[in-house]
Design a protein around this motif. Structure first.
Motif, PDB file in Angstrom:
ATOM      1  N   MET A   1      -3.380  -3.978  13.355  1.00 51.17           N
ATOM      2  CA  MET A   1      -2.498  -3.235  12.494  1.00 51.17           C
ATOM      3  C   MET A   1      -2.901  -3.534  11.054  1.00 51.17           C
ATOM      4  SD  MET A   1       1.566  -4.125  11.907  1.00 51.17           S
ATOM      5  CE  MET A   1       1.646  -4.839  13.481  1.00 51.17           C
ATOM      6  N   ASP A   2      -2.766  -2.544  10.209  1.00 53.97           N
ATOM      7  CA  ASP A   2      -3.083  -2.717   8.793  1.00 53.97           C
ATOM      8  C   ASP A   2      -1.860  -3.211   8.039  1.00 53.97           C
ATOM      9  OD1 ASP A   2      -5.775  -1.791   8.846  1.00 53.97           O
ATOM     10  OD2 ASP A   2      -5.051   0.277   8.941  1.00 53.97           O
ATOM     11  N   ALA A   3      -2.120  -3.986   7.003  1.00 55.01           N
ATOM     12  CA  ALA A   3      -1.054  -4.465   6.125  1.00 55.01           C
ATOM     13  C   ALA A   3      -1.606  -4.503   4.703  1.00 55.01           C
ATOM     14  CB  ALA A   3      -0.588  -5.849   6.542  1.00 55.01           C
ATOM     15  N   VAL A   4      -0.762  -4.144   3.763  1.00 57.03           N
ATOM     16  CA  VAL A   4      -1.131  -4.241   2.356  1.00 57.03           C
ATOM     17  C   VAL A   4      -0.298  -5.354   1.742  1.00 57.03           C
ATOM     18  CG1 VAL A   4      -1.167  -3.074   0.117  1.00 57.03           C
ATOM     19  CG2 VAL A   4      -1.758  -1.799   2.203  1.00 57.03           C
ATOM     20  N   GLU A   5      -0.982  -6.402   1.300  1.00 51.53           N
ATOM     21  CA  GLU A   5      -0.325  -7.531   0.639  1.00 51.53           C
ATOM     22  C   GLU A   5      -0.501  -7.350  -0.856  1.00 51.53           C
ATOM     23  OE1 GLU A   5      -2.096 -11.074   2.225  1.00 51.53           O
ATOM     24  OE2 GLU A   5      -1.056 -10.854   4.140  1.00 51.53           O
ATOM     25  N   SER A   6       0.563  -7.586  -1.598  1.00 48.44           N
ATOM     26  CA  SER A   6       0.469  -7.390  -3.046  1.00 48.44           C
ATOM     27  C   SER A   6       1.330  -8.388  -3.806  1.00 48.44           C
ATOM     28  CB  SER A   6       0.901  -5.960  -3.416  1.00 48.44           C
ATOM     29  OG  SER A   6       2.260  -5.751  -3.101  1.00 48.44           O
ATOM     30  N   THR A   7       0.938  -8.578  -5.060  1.00 40.15           N
ATOM     31  CA  THR A   7       1.756  -9.307  -6.028  1.00 40.15           C
ATOM     32  C   THR A   7       1.979  -8.361  -7.194  1.00 40.15           C
ATOM     33  OG1 THR A   7       0.805 -11.427  -5.385  1.00 40.15           O
ATOM     34  CG2 THR A   7       1.919 -11.328  -7.528  1.00 40.15           C
ATOM     35  N   LEU A   8       3.237  -8.036  -7.452  1.00 40.82           N
ATOM     36  CA  LEU A   8       3.600  -7.156  -8.554  1.00 40.82           C
ATOM     37  C   LEU A   8       4.387  -7.950  -9.580  1.00 40.82           C
ATOM     38  CD1 LEU A   8       4.746  -4.002  -6.535  1.00 40.82           C
ATOM     39  CD2 LEU A   8       2.497  -4.472  -7.515  1.00 40.82           C
ATOM     40  N   ALA A   9       4.128  -7.674 -10.852  1.00 38.51           N
ATOM     41  CA  ALA A   9       4.835  -8.357 -11.938  1.00 38.51           C
ATOM     42  C   ALA A   9       5.740  -7.355 -12.654  1.00 38.51           C
ATOM     43  CB  ALA A   9       3.838  -8.967 -12.912  1.00 38.51           C
ATOM     44  N   PHE A  10       6.960  -7.801 -12.926  1.00 39.70           N
ATOM     45  CA  PHE A  10       7.950  -7.000 -13.663  1.00 39.70           C
ATOM     46  C   PHE A  10       8.163  -7.692 -15.009  1.00 39.70           C
ATOM     47  CE2 PHE A  10       8.505  -6.161  -9.220  1.00 39.70           C
ATOM     48  CZ  PHE A  10       8.779  -4.799  -9.152  1.00 39.70           C
ATOM     49  N   ALA A  11       7.627  -7.104 -16.078  1.00 39.12           N
ATOM     50  CA  ALA A  11       7.539  -7.761 -17.386  1.00 39.12           C
ATOM     51  C   ALA A  11       8.888  -8.161 -17.985  1.00 39.12           C
ATOM     52  CB  ALA A  11       6.785  -6.863 -18.366  1.00 39.12           C
ATOM     53  N   ASP A  12       9.907  -7.324 -17.846  1.00 38.24           N
ATOM     54  CA  ASP A  12      11.181  -7.588 -18.523  1.00 38.24           C
ATOM     55  C   ASP A  12      12.277  -8.100 -17.583  1.00 38.24           C
ATOM     56  OD1 ASP A  12       9.959  -6.761 -20.834  1.00 38.24           O
ATOM     57  OD2 ASP A  12      10.811  -4.735 -20.789  1.00 38.24           O
ATOM     58  N   ASP A  59       5.718 -11.188  -4.366  1.00 35.36           N
ATOM     59  CA  ASP A  59       4.716 -11.073  -3.303  1.00 35.36           C
ATOM     60  C   ASP A  59       5.360 -10.314  -2.163  1.00 35.36           C
ATOM     61  OD1 ASP A  59       2.922 -12.616  -4.727  1.00 35.36           O
ATOM     62  OD2 ASP A  59       3.237 -14.425  -3.541  1.00 35.36           O
ATOM     63  N   SER A  60       4.637  -9.348  -1.630  1.00 37.40           N
ATOM     64  CA  SER A  60       5.181  -8.587  -0.503  1.00 37.40           C
ATOM     65  C   SER A  60       4.056  -8.135   0.421  1.00 37.40           C
ATOM     66  CB  SER A  60       5.977  -7.369  -0.993  1.00 37.40           C
ATOM     67  OG  SER A  60       5.113  -6.445  -1.615  1.00 37.40           O
ATOM     68  N   THR A  61       4.462  -7.756   1.612  1.00 40.16           N
ATOM     69  CA  THR A  61       3.540  -7.199   2.599  1.00 40.16           C
ATOM     70  C   THR A  61       4.175  -5.948   3.174  1.00 40.16           C
ATOM     71  OG1 THR A  61       2.777  -9.427   3.178  1.00 40.16           O
ATOM     72  CG2 THR A  61       2.248  -7.652   4.727  1.00 40.16           C
ATOM     73  N   VAL A  62       3.391  -4.877   3.238  1.00 39.16           N
ATOM     74  CA  VAL A  62       3.836  -3.629   3.861  1.00 39.16           C
ATOM     75  C   VAL A  62       2.991  -3.445   5.113  1.00 39.16           C
ATOM     76  CG1 VAL A  62       4.055  -1.129   3.612  1.00 39.16           C
ATOM     77  CG2 VAL A  62       4.474  -2.616   1.638  1.00 39.16           C
ATOM     78  N   TYR A  63       3.671  -3.329   6.256  1.00 41.37           N
ATOM     79  CA  TYR A  63       2.991  -3.200   7.537  1.00 41.37           C
ATOM     80  C   TYR A  63       2.907  -1.735   7.955  1.00 41.37           C
ATOM     81  CZ  TYR A  63       3.750  -8.197   7.798  1.00 41.37           C
ATOM     82  OH  TYR A  63       3.752  -9.536   7.523  1.00 41.37           O
ATOM     83  N   PHE A  64       1.722  -1.316   8.365  1.00 39.89           N
ATOM     84  CA  PHE A  64       1.492   0.010   8.913  1.00 39.89           C
ATOM     85  C   PHE A  64       1.288  -0.208  10.405  1.00 39.89           C
ATOM     86  CE2 PHE A  64       0.649   0.210   4.485  1.00 39.89           C
ATOM     87  CZ  PHE A  64       1.028   1.484   4.088  1.00 39.89           C
ATOM     88  N   ARG A  65       2.348  -0.044  11.186  1.00 39.92           N
ATOM     89  CA  ARG A  65       2.408  -0.533  12.562  1.00 39.92           C
ATOM     90  C   ARG A  65       1.651   0.298  13.598  1.00 39.92           C
ATOM     91  NH1 ARG A  65       5.622  -4.869  12.820  1.00 39.92           N
ATOM     92  NH2 ARG A  65       7.028  -5.166  11.077  1.00 39.92           N
ATOM     93  N   SER A  66       1.346   1.516  13.331  1.00 40.99           N
ATOM     94  CA  SER A  66       0.660   2.333  14.322  1.00 40.99           C
ATOM     95  C   SER A  66      -0.820   1.986  14.341  1.00 40.99           C
ATOM     96  CB  SER A  66       0.848   3.815  13.995  1.00 40.99           C
ATOM     97  OG  SER A  66       0.089   4.606  14.874  1.00 40.99           O
ATOM     98  N   LYS A 109      -5.403  -5.766   4.694  1.00 43.58           N
ATOM     99  CA  LYS A 109      -5.772  -6.721   5.737  1.00 43.58           C
ATOM    100  C   LYS A 109      -5.482  -6.149   7.105  1.00 43.58           C
ATOM    101  CE  LYS A 109      -5.239 -10.971   3.185  1.00 43.58           C
ATOM    102  NZ  LYS A 109      -4.777 -12.334   3.249  1.00 43.58           N
ATOM    103  N   GLN A 110      -6.202  -6.665   8.069  1.00 43.11           N
ATOM    104  CA  GLN A 110      -5.899  -6.415   9.474  1.00 43.11           C
ATOM    105  C   GLN A 110      -5.069  -7.596   9.945  1.00 43.11           C
ATOM    106  OE1 GLN A 110      -6.486  -4.262  12.107  1.00 43.11           O
ATOM    107  NE2 GLN A 110      -7.063  -2.758  10.570  1.00 43.11           N
TER     108      GLN A 110
END
Length: 155
Positions: A1-12, A59-66, A109-110
Motif C-alpha cells: 500500500m502507498d503512503a505519503v508521509e509529510s511534515t507541514l509547518a504553519f508559520a503563525d 507530521d502526518s501519514t496519508v494511507y492509500f489503502r487500495s 513510501k510503500q
C-alpha cells in the motif's frame, strides 16, 4: 500500500494553542478532514504522528489503502500537491489564519499494514451457584460437628 508521509509547518500557529483541549480536538479533526479530502481518501486514512514547535510542525501519514495502480498515481499526485503548494490543501478559514503553510519533508513510501488477528472470544463468567430459594430465603446448610475428647473426668 502507498503512503505519503509529510511534515507541514504553519508559520503563525503557536504550539501553546494545543494546550486548549477543544482546540486540540478541533485541529486534529479538521487537519485530517482537509488532508483526506485533498487526497481522495477517508479521514481515518490520515494519521497525525507528531505535532512539534518551531512555528507548528505537523507530521502526518496519508494511507492509500487500495492495491490498484490508480491509487499509486493518486498518492504521487497528492505528494506533488504537498511539495508544490500545501496551502491549497487547507481551504478553510481556520487554516488560513495559521499563516504560511510550507512542506518541509514529503515522501512516498510503500507500507505493509497487516490487520491484527481477532482476539479470542471472552471467557464465560465463572459458574456460581445460588443458595437462594424461590421465596428469597437462604437454603445454605451449615454443619457443625463437635467432637468430644475425654478429658479425664471421673465417671
Amino acid at each position: 500500500m502507498d503512503a505519503v508521509e509529510s511534515t507541514l509547518a504553519f508559520a503563525d500557529l503557536a504550539i501553546t494553542m494545543f494546550d486548549d483541549a477543544s482546540f486540540n480536538v478541533s485541529f486534529y479533526a479538521n487537519f485530517s478532514a482537509e488532508m483526506a479530502a485533498s487526497a481522495g481518501v477517508g479521514p481515518s486514512d490520515v494519521t497525525i504522528t507528531a505535532i512539534m514547535s518551531g512555528s507548528v510542525k505537523v507530521d502526518s501519514t496519508v494511507y492509500f489503502r487500495s492495491e490498484e495502480e490508480s491509487d499509486s498515481e493518486d498518492a504521487a499526485a497528492f505528494m506533488s500537491k504537498l511539495n508544490d503548494n500545501p496551502a491549497e490543501i487547507f481551504t478553510s478559514e481556520e487554516f488560513q489564519s495559521y499563516g504560511e503553510i510550507t512542506s518541509e519533508q514529503v515522501e512516498l513510501k510503500q507500507v505493509d499494514i497487516t490487520t491484527p488477528a481477532s482476539p479470542p472470544p471472552p471467557s464465560p463468567p465463572p459458574h456460581t451457584s445460588s443458595s437462594e430459594n424461590e421465596d428469597g430465603t437462604d437454603s445454605t446448610v451449615l454443619i457443625i460437628s463437635i467432637i468430644g475428647i475425654p478429658l479425664g473426668f471421673p465417671t
